[in-house]
Design a protein around this motif. Sequence first.
Motif, PDB file in Angstrom:
ATOM      1  N   UNK A  64      16.262 -50.735  45.384  1.00  0.00           N
ATOM      2  CA  UNK A  64      15.860 -50.737  46.797  1.00  0.00           C
ATOM      3  C   UNK A  64      15.044 -49.498  47.153  1.00  0.00           C
ATOM      4  N   UNK A  65      15.360 -48.387  46.517  1.00  0.00           N
ATOM      5  CA  UNK A  65      14.617 -47.155  46.759  1.00  0.00           C
ATOM      6  C   UNK A  65      13.183 -47.252  46.258  1.00  0.00           C
ATOM      7  N   UNK A  66      12.973 -47.987  45.164  1.00  0.00           N
ATOM      8  CA  UNK A  66      11.625 -48.184  44.615  1.00  0.00           C
ATOM      9  C   UNK A  66      10.805 -49.028  45.596  1.00  0.00           C
ATOM     10  N   UNK A  68      11.309 -49.352  48.790  1.00  0.00           N
ATOM     11  CA  UNK A  68      11.054 -48.517  49.959  1.00  0.00           C
ATOM     12  C   UNK A  68       9.929 -47.513  49.677  1.00  0.00           C
ATOM     13  N   UNK A  69       9.986 -46.892  48.509  1.00  0.00           N
ATOM     14  CA  UNK A  69       8.978 -45.892  48.134  1.00  0.00           C
ATOM     15  C   UNK A  69       7.592 -46.534  48.005  1.00  0.00           C
ATOM     16  N   UNK A  72       6.320 -47.152  51.406  1.00  0.00           N
ATOM     17  CA  UNK A  72       5.944 -45.916  52.101  1.00  0.00           C
ATOM     18  C   UNK A  72       4.650 -45.326  51.534  1.00  0.00           C
ATOM     19  N   UNK A 114      13.029 -50.221  56.418  1.00  0.00           N
ATOM     20  CA  UNK A 114      12.717 -51.267  55.445  1.00  0.00           C
ATOM     21  C   UNK A 114      13.657 -52.445  55.622  1.00  0.00           C
TER      22      UNK A 114
END
Lengths: 170, 140
Positions: A64-66, A68-69, A72, A114
Motif C-alpha cells: 500500500x505504501x508503494x 501511495x508513493x 504522490x 489515498x
Amino acid sequence: MARRPEPVQVVKQRRDAALDALVAGVPYIRFLGIRFERRGDELTGVLPYQDMLIGNPVLPALHGGVTSAFLEVTAIVGLSWSMLWPRFESGEIDAVAMAEGQLPRLPKTVDFTVDYLRSGLPRDAYARAEVTRSGRRYASVLVEAWQDNRGRPFAHAMGHFVMPPQEGDR
Amino acid sequence: MDEATRRRIAQQFIEALPHARALSIRLEEIGSGSARMALPYDARLVGDPETGVLHGGAVSTLMDTCCGAAVMTHPDAPRVTATLDLRIEYMRPATPGQTITAEATCHHMTRSVAFVRAVASDGDPDRPVATASGAFTVSG
C-alpha cells in the motif's frame, strides 16, 4: 535575414531531456524505478514491476505504501510539469539549463489521501495526475493509478501542496 | 493472546513484507492494537535532493505498515487486513539523517472495519513530522 524558428522536434527533445533531469534528480523516484512518458503536455507515470514492491506476498499484492508513493510522485511531477510548461513556452525557463541540472524547487505535500480500490497486482502500473487547483501558493491534485484497464483504477488519491516560491514573489 | 505471541505475529508480519524489508523498516514495540516502527534514514529514499529530506512516499510506507500491524495485534485478532484508505498530513520536513519512528493505534474495530491513527516523529515526540488516519478492512 531573419533567423528561422527551431524545428519543433528539437524543442520536443529539449523538453524530454528537461523532464528526464527533473525525474532523475530525485533519488526516491529512481529507487522505485518510476519513469514518465510525455505526450505533449500530458504525463503518464510508469511503475515497472519489481519483486521488492510487494507488500502482501500471499496474494501477492503491491505494498500500500508503494501505491501511495507512486501516486504522490506522479502528483508532484505532474504538478511541477504543469507549472513549468507555460514557462518553457514563454522562454522564461531554459529547458537546456534544466536538463543540465538547474532544477526547479518542487512543490511540498501538505496532505495526501489515498483510496485503495482493489489490490495492486504484481505487474506494471500507470498513473496520471490532474491539477484541479493551481494557485500561486497552493495547489490541489487528483491522481489515479491503473494496471490493465484504464477504466478500472486500483487506487486514486487527492493531495494538497504548497508551491515553491517563484521569482517576483514577496 | 500473550505478549510473546503478539510480538511473534507482528515480527513475522513485517518480515514477510518484501517492500518493508527493502526500506529496512523495523518493529520496535508491539502492544494490544498498537505498534511502533522505525525507518532508518537512507539516501536512496530522498525526495528533495537540495535538502536531503526523505520523500513523503517512504513515510507513507512506514505509516501504512505500522497501521496494518496495529490492526493485526488488536485483541479481536483479525486474520487478514488491507488498507481501505489512508490520509497523511505532513507537518514539517523530517530532519535529514534522522530515523523516523511511527506509532500507530487501532482505536476502534467493528466486524468489518478497523480505524487507525498514527504519528511519526524524528526524535522529538512533541514535534511530529507527520500524522495519519485511516480505515482498514477486517476479515477472519
